[in-house]
Write a protein that holds these residues in place. Structure first.
Motif, PDB file in Angstrom:
ATOM      1  N   MET A 161     -65.704  -4.303  55.473  1.00  0.00           N
ATOM      2  CA  MET A 161     -65.727  -5.255  56.715  1.00  0.00           C
ATOM      3  C   MET A 161     -64.450  -4.782  57.419  1.00  0.00           C
ATOM      4  SD  MET A 161     -67.288  -8.508  55.514  1.00  0.00           S
ATOM      5  CE  MET A 161     -69.079  -8.698  55.685  1.00  0.00           C
ATOM      6  N   PHE A 162     -63.105  -4.899  56.944  1.00  0.00           N
ATOM      7  CA  PHE A 162     -62.069  -4.779  57.614  1.00  0.00           C
ATOM      8  C   PHE A 162     -61.891  -3.317  58.329  1.00  0.00           C
ATOM      9  CE2 PHE A 162     -57.424  -3.134  57.445  1.00  0.00           C
ATOM     10  CZ  PHE A 162     -57.140  -4.246  58.092  1.00  0.00           C
ATOM     11  N   TYR A 163     -62.351  -2.171  57.576  1.00  0.00           N
ATOM     12  CA  TYR A 163     -62.247  -0.773  58.046  1.00  0.00           C
ATOM     13  C   TYR A 163     -63.220  -0.686  59.517  1.00  0.00           C
ATOM     14  CZ  TYR A 163     -58.625   0.701  55.321  1.00  0.00           C
ATOM     15  OH  TYR A 163     -57.287   1.003  54.709  1.00  0.00           O
ATOM     16  N   LEU A 164     -64.493  -1.193  59.063  1.00  0.00           N
ATOM     17  CA  LEU A 164     -65.499  -1.437  60.228  1.00  0.00           C
ATOM     18  C   LEU A 164     -65.151  -2.253  61.432  1.00  0.00           C
ATOM     19  CD1 LEU A 164     -68.652  -1.127  57.677  1.00  0.00           C
ATOM     20  CD2 LEU A 164     -67.519   0.889  59.216  1.00  0.00           C
ATOM     21  N   ALA A 165     -64.110  -2.852  61.133  1.00  0.00           N
ATOM     22  CA  ALA A 165     -63.839  -4.261  62.366  1.00  0.00           C
ATOM     23  C   ALA A 165     -64.892  -5.151  62.502  1.00  0.00           C
ATOM     24  CB  ALA A 165     -63.510  -3.370  63.543  1.00  0.00           C
TER      25      ALA A 165
ATOM     26  N   THR B 276     -72.511 -11.898  52.979  1.00  0.00           N
ATOM     27  CA  THR B 276     -72.746 -10.372  52.272  1.00  0.00           C
ATOM     28  C   THR B 276     -72.787 -10.724  50.602  1.00  0.00           C
ATOM     29  OG1 THR B 276     -71.927  -9.323  53.998  1.00  0.00           O
ATOM     30  CG2 THR B 276     -71.953  -8.027  51.922  1.00  0.00           C
ATOM     31  N   MET B 277     -71.857 -11.359  50.150  1.00  0.00           N
ATOM     32  CA  MET B 277     -71.564 -11.788  48.576  1.00  0.00           C
ATOM     33  C   MET B 277     -72.910 -12.472  48.047  1.00  0.00           C
ATOM     34  SD  MET B 277     -69.254  -9.963  47.644  1.00  0.00           S
ATOM     35  CE  MET B 277     -68.685 -10.522  46.347  1.00  0.00           C
ATOM     36  N   GLY B 278     -73.386 -13.439  48.900  1.00  0.00           N
ATOM     37  CA  GLY B 278     -74.663 -13.923  48.496  1.00  0.00           C
ATOM     38  C   GLY B 278     -75.929 -13.014  48.401  1.00  0.00           C
ATOM     39  N   VAL B 279     -75.885 -12.156  49.427  1.00  0.00           N
ATOM     40  CA  VAL B 279     -77.114 -11.280  49.473  1.00  0.00           C
ATOM     41  C   VAL B 279     -76.852 -10.306  47.959  1.00  0.00           C
ATOM     42  CG1 VAL B 279     -77.824  -9.213  50.584  1.00  0.00           C
ATOM     43  CG2 VAL B 279     -77.453 -11.316  51.938  1.00  0.00           C
TER      44      VAL B 279
ATOM     45  N   ALA C 188     -64.087  -9.240  36.672  1.00  0.00           N
ATOM     46  CA  ALA C 188     -63.885  -7.957  37.259  1.00  0.00           C
ATOM     47  C   ALA C 188     -64.745  -7.492  38.321  1.00  0.00           C
ATOM     48  CB  ALA C 188     -63.683  -6.967  36.049  1.00  0.00           C
ATOM     49  N   LEU C 189     -66.257  -7.632  37.941  1.00  0.00           N
ATOM     50  CA  LEU C 189     -67.286  -7.341  38.973  1.00  0.00           C
ATOM     51  C   LEU C 189     -66.993  -8.115  39.950  1.00  0.00           C
ATOM     52  CD1 LEU C 189     -70.136  -6.379  36.398  1.00  0.00           C
ATOM     53  CD2 LEU C 189     -68.836  -5.018  37.534  1.00  0.00           C
ATOM     54  N   GLY C 190     -67.000  -9.388  39.831  1.00  0.00           N
ATOM     55  CA  GLY C 190     -66.827 -10.235  40.939  1.00  0.00           C
ATOM     56  C   GLY C 190     -65.548  -9.934  41.883  1.00  0.00           C
ATOM     57  N   LEU C 191     -64.703  -9.745  41.472  1.00  0.00           N
ATOM     58  CA  LEU C 191     -63.506  -9.334  42.373  1.00  0.00           C
ATOM     59  C   LEU C 191     -63.567  -8.033  42.751  1.00  0.00           C
ATOM     60  CD1 LEU C 191     -60.390 -10.871  40.204  1.00  0.00           C
ATOM     61  CD2 LEU C 191     -61.367 -11.774  42.327  1.00  0.00           C
ATOM     62  N   ALA C 192     -64.195  -7.002  42.019  1.00  0.00           N
ATOM     63  CA  ALA C 192     -64.332  -5.606  42.634  1.00  0.00           C
ATOM     64  C   ALA C 192     -65.309  -5.620  43.776  1.00  0.00           C
ATOM     65  CB  ALA C 192     -64.707  -4.533  41.416  1.00  0.00           C
ATOM     66  N   SER C 193     -66.388  -6.295  43.576  1.00  0.00           N
ATOM     67  CA  SER C 193     -67.268  -6.329  44.850  1.00  0.00           C
ATOM     68  C   SER C 193     -66.915  -6.786  46.033  1.00  0.00           C
ATOM     69  CB  SER C 193     -68.628  -6.924  44.222  1.00  0.00           C
ATOM     70  OG  SER C 193     -68.501  -8.112  43.893  1.00  0.00           O
ATOM     71  N   LEU C 194     -66.068  -8.188  45.712  1.00  0.00           N
ATOM     72  CA  LEU C 194     -65.550  -8.879  46.709  1.00  0.00           C
ATOM     73  C   LEU C 194     -64.452  -8.044  47.539  1.00  0.00           C
ATOM     74  CD1 LEU C 194     -65.062 -11.193  48.718  1.00  0.00           C
ATOM     75  CD2 LEU C 194     -63.400 -12.121  46.732  1.00  0.00           C
ATOM     76  N   THR C 195     -63.691  -6.995  46.887  1.00  0.00           N
ATOM     77  CA  THR C 195     -62.865  -6.323  47.245  1.00  0.00           C
ATOM     78  C   THR C 195     -63.359  -5.233  48.032  1.00  0.00           C
ATOM     79  OG1 THR C 195     -61.234  -6.710  45.400  1.00  0.00           O
ATOM     80  CG2 THR C 195     -60.717  -4.625  46.538  1.00  0.00           C
ATOM     81  N   ALA C 196     -64.404  -4.442  47.465  1.00  0.00           N
ATOM     82  CA  ALA C 196     -65.277  -3.377  48.111  1.00  0.00           C
ATOM     83  C   ALA C 196     -65.904  -4.083  49.371  1.00  0.00           C
ATOM     84  CB  ALA C 196     -66.262  -2.859  47.378  1.00  0.00           C
ATOM     85  N   VAL C 197     -66.454  -5.173  49.424  1.00  0.00           N
ATOM     86  CA  VAL C 197     -67.139  -5.960  50.872  1.00  0.00           C
ATOM     87  C   VAL C 197     -66.054  -5.906  51.768  1.00  0.00           C
ATOM     88  CG1 VAL C 197     -68.358  -7.603  51.439  1.00  0.00           C
ATOM     89  CG2 VAL C 197     -69.142  -6.774  49.478  1.00  0.00           C
TER      90      VAL C 197
ATOM     91  N   LEU D 121     -68.172 -16.357  46.288  1.00  0.00           N
ATOM     92  CA  LEU D 121     -67.410 -14.925  46.628  1.00  0.00           C
ATOM     93  C   LEU D 121     -67.035 -14.160  45.146  1.00  0.00           C
ATOM     94  CD1 LEU D 121     -64.921 -16.026  49.286  1.00  0.00           C
ATOM     95  CD2 LEU D 121     -66.886 -14.660  49.454  1.00  0.00           C
ATOM     96  N   VAL D 122     -66.855 -14.925  44.168  1.00  0.00           N
ATOM     97  CA  VAL D 122     -66.566 -14.128  42.729  1.00  0.00           C
ATOM     98  C   VAL D 122     -67.304 -14.474  41.618  1.00  0.00           C
ATOM     99  CG1 VAL D 122     -64.516 -13.536  41.343  1.00  0.00           C
ATOM    100  CG2 VAL D 122     -64.023 -14.354  43.559  1.00  0.00           C
ATOM    101  N   LEU D 123     -67.514 -15.799  41.463  1.00  0.00           N
ATOM    102  CA  LEU D 123     -68.170 -16.097  39.971  1.00  0.00           C
ATOM    103  C   LEU D 123     -69.720 -15.589  40.247  1.00  0.00           C
ATOM    104  CD1 LEU D 123     -66.478 -19.425  39.221  1.00  0.00           C
ATOM    105  CD2 LEU D 123     -66.040 -17.275  38.282  1.00  0.00           C
TER     106      LEU D 123
END
Length: 120
Positions: A78-82, A92-95, A65-74, A39-41
């Motif tokens: 996903m949350f807003y799209l339910a 998704t993070m693996g992809v 920073a990039l790991g946490l930022a991309s995890l936050t965006a994903v 998810l991050v590293l």
């Protein structure tokens, strides 16, 4: 696979393997380590390798920073799209990691071709 570095291949394969292992299930401490990596590293490392940063301290900070930022965006998307689920987030993070590795591999192949074609 000429021109593609071993770290790029290893990073992509690790993302696939750890994503699958995380989804299959492990004892809790091992699953936490695998999930943190997926998810991050790993995404952070794959994305940081696309930048020309050579300083170790700055590179480490950039990975986080990039790991946490991309995890936050994903996660936020996903949350807003339910459609949020931890399994979908791991996949998704693996992809994202694999796609960043593919871009890096393409850069490496292009650099190898340029070196071969350069006049001596």
């Amino acid at each position: 696979m000429s021109g593609v570095s071993r770290p790029t291949v290893a990073l992509g394969l690790a993302a696939v393997a750890l994503s699958l292992v995380t989804l299959v299930g492990l004892p809790t401490p091992l699953q936490a380590v695998a999930a943190t990596a997926v998810l991050v590293l790993l995404p952070g490392q794959a994305l940081a390798r696309l930048t020309p940063v050579t300083d170790l301290a700055l590179g480490t900070l950039l990975v986080l920073a990039l790991g946490l930022a991309s995890l936050t965006a994903v996660s936020t998307a996903m949350f807003y799209l339910a459609v949020w689920s931890w399994q979908a987030c791991v996949v998704t993070m693996g992809v994202i990691t694999v796609l960043a590795c593919m871009v890096r591999a393409r850069q490496e192949v292009a650099m190898a071709r340029a070196r071969q074609e350069a006049p001596c």
